[in-house]
Motif scaffolding. Structure first.
Motif, PDB file in Angstrom:
ATOM      1  N   THR A   6       0.811  -1.223   0.000  1.00  0.00           N
ATOM      2  CA  THR A   6       0.000   0.000   0.000  1.00  0.00           C
ATOM      3  C   THR A   6       0.845   1.274   0.000  1.00  0.00           C
TER       4      THR A   6
ATOM      5  N   ASN B  92      -6.078  -5.589   2.240  1.00  0.00           N
ATOM      6  CA  ASN B  92      -6.513  -6.155   3.516  1.00  0.00           C
ATOM      7  C   ASN B  92      -6.201  -7.648   3.509  1.00  0.00           C
TER       8      ASN B  92
ATOM      9  N   ASN C 156     -13.138  -3.997   4.603  1.00  0.00           N
ATOM     10  CA  ASN C 156     -12.164  -3.241   5.395  1.00  0.00           C
ATOM     11  C   ASN C 156     -10.878  -2.946   4.632  1.00  0.00           C
TER      12      ASN C 156
ATOM     13  N   GLY D  21      -8.011  -0.871   3.088  1.00  0.00           N
ATOM     14  CA  GLY D  21      -7.450   0.403   3.522  1.00  0.00           C
ATOM     15  C   GLY D  21      -6.099   0.655   2.893  1.00  0.00           C
TER      16      GLY D  21
ATOM     17  N   ALA E  12      -2.784  -2.121   6.851  1.00  0.00           N
ATOM     18  CA  ALA E  12      -3.593  -2.858   5.879  1.00  0.00           C
ATOM     19  C   ALA E  12      -2.704  -3.663   4.936  1.00  0.00           C
TER      20      ALA E  12
END
Length: 408
Positions: free
Chosen positions: A9, A17, A137, A139, A144
């Motif tokens: 990320t 996730n 969820n 992110g 994450a």
């Protein structure tokens, strides 16, 4: 270029996730990666004739899709050697993930990867629920990305993540990645599972060519146990959200991006070796003085792939004859009478062969050097300017234990 905290990320616009959905007992086994914008992409895959259903799905996407948006990954089940049902399940995973992603994502924009036991059908009901739960969820945080990196692991003892940033003509560009792999590592074009994201602006064809050359010096140069997996996959997604200039080999900042890109892949490849199943030592073999780079790489790979060499390192035995033997059956041409060979670690360096002649050396000193967790082997074959480096690990009793009861 500098290394930064993060993983998958780290690049702008990427969400991820990882959760436990029930494929494995009490461990995370489902991961999702989503780009907020369409991505150019590239892929490299196992050369094993027996290819898992997800590999076939992903190869088709690389060939036919114009853009992608995300990746769905499960661990605990490889969806390999599962016949027509496996192909249908891989397609269903992409469809389920696309629906869970929303944002008008299509199934042919979702890569599918699986890793784990071969020959067992996927538990699709469990997977479907897991994909929906995982997607809720997603992110862009560091945490994450780490959850996703943990969820793709099988026999790995640690998650493998890396992130870098590089300034290109005044714009900060990020490259992040995660990988899994610990056993069945002896790739040719890819290795286990490796996922790279970047916010660079780069077209699909250029990215594919860059990945193709990068794997030669990274994933293709590692070996844990001599086995090439049915599921080996490397995927790269680039969403362009840094808004840097379009990168091509003619760009003024191409070399800087290429260096950062290669660094990320090499770091992950070496991390896989460091986590080799049951491994106690990380072995780096550098071959210089070969007629060309390809010859040097063949020689270095043959050494790290030799089980006799691996067991010698496990016993911290300076049995250099096994190294020369492995070079001899590699298929690469060299003159044994010109070989010079030495061992080194933080405890020092010791030359054991000079110009093809054995050297009487201090066995106690050799043992001290080889007892270290990281050992280097330096070989010169005296034929020319070619050089290559390969990475491997020792072969231990623990490797046999792990793989003796893998299914149970």
């Amino acid at each position: 270029m500098k290394t930064i905290e993060g993983g998958i990320t780290a690049a702008k616009g990427f969400l991820a996730n990882g959760i436990a959905c029930g494929i494995k007992k009490r461990k995370k086994d489902m991961a999702l990666v989503l780009s907020q914008k369409d991505c150019s992409f590239a892929g490299a895959f196992t050369t094993n004739l027996v290819k898992a259903a997800p590999v076939l799905w992903d190869q088709a996407l690389v060939k036919d899709s114009a853009s992608v948006r995300g990746i769905v990954i499960n661990s605990g089940n490889a969806n390999a050697c599962t016949g027509n049902q496996g192909l249908e399940d891989a397609s269903a995973m992409a469809t389920l993930a696309a629906k869970a992603f929303g944002q008008e994502v299509q199934a042919n924009q979702v890569f599918v990867c699986s890793t784990g036991v071969i020959g067992v059908p996927l538990p699709m009901e469990i997977l479907g629920k897991g994909i929906d739960l995982c997607a809720k969820n997603l992110g862009g945080s560091r945490e994450a990305g780490s959850l996703a990196a943990e969820a793709i692991c099988t026999t790995d003892t640690f998650s493998k993540e890396i992130a870098v940033e590089v300034e290109l003509d005044g714009t900060m560009v990020h490259i992040g990645g995660m990988a899994k792999g610990s056993g069945m590592i002896h790739p040719n074009m890819a290795t286990m599972l490796s996922f790279i994201t970047t916010d660079a602006v780069i077209e699909k064809e250029v990215l594919q060519k860059l990945l193709g050359t990068t794997v030669i010096d990274s994933y293709n140069m590692i070996s844990v146990d001599g086995d090439t997996s049915t599921n080996d996959t490397v995927l790269v997604l680039a969403n362009g959200m840094s808004q840097c200039g379009t990168l091509t080999p003619d760009s003024s900042c191409w070399d800087a991006f290429k260096q950062a890109f290669e660094y990320v892949h090499t770091y992950l490849a070496k991390a896989i070796v460091r986590d080799g199943e049951g491994a106690g030592k990380f072995i780096e073999v550098h071959v210089g003085g070969a007629s060309d780079k390809k010859t040097a790489q063949i020689l270095a790979r043959s050494v790290v792939g030799s089980n006799l060499v691996k067991t010698a390192f496990f016993g911290s035995d300076a049995n250099w004859g096994r190294i020369l033997c492995a070079m001899g059956y590699s298929g690469a041409a060299f003159d044994p009478a010109c070989v010079t060979l030495s061992f080194s670690s933080v405890k020092g360096s010791l030359e054991v062969v000079s110009q093809g002649q054995p050297i009487v050396f201090d066995e106690h000193k050799a043992k001290e050097i080889l007892l270290e967790k990281e050992v280097q082997v330096e070989v010169s074959v005296g034929d020319g300017p070619g050089a290559g480096t390969a990475w491997g690990c020792d072969l231990s009793y623990e490797y046999v234990r792990i793989n003796g009861d893998y299914r149970s």
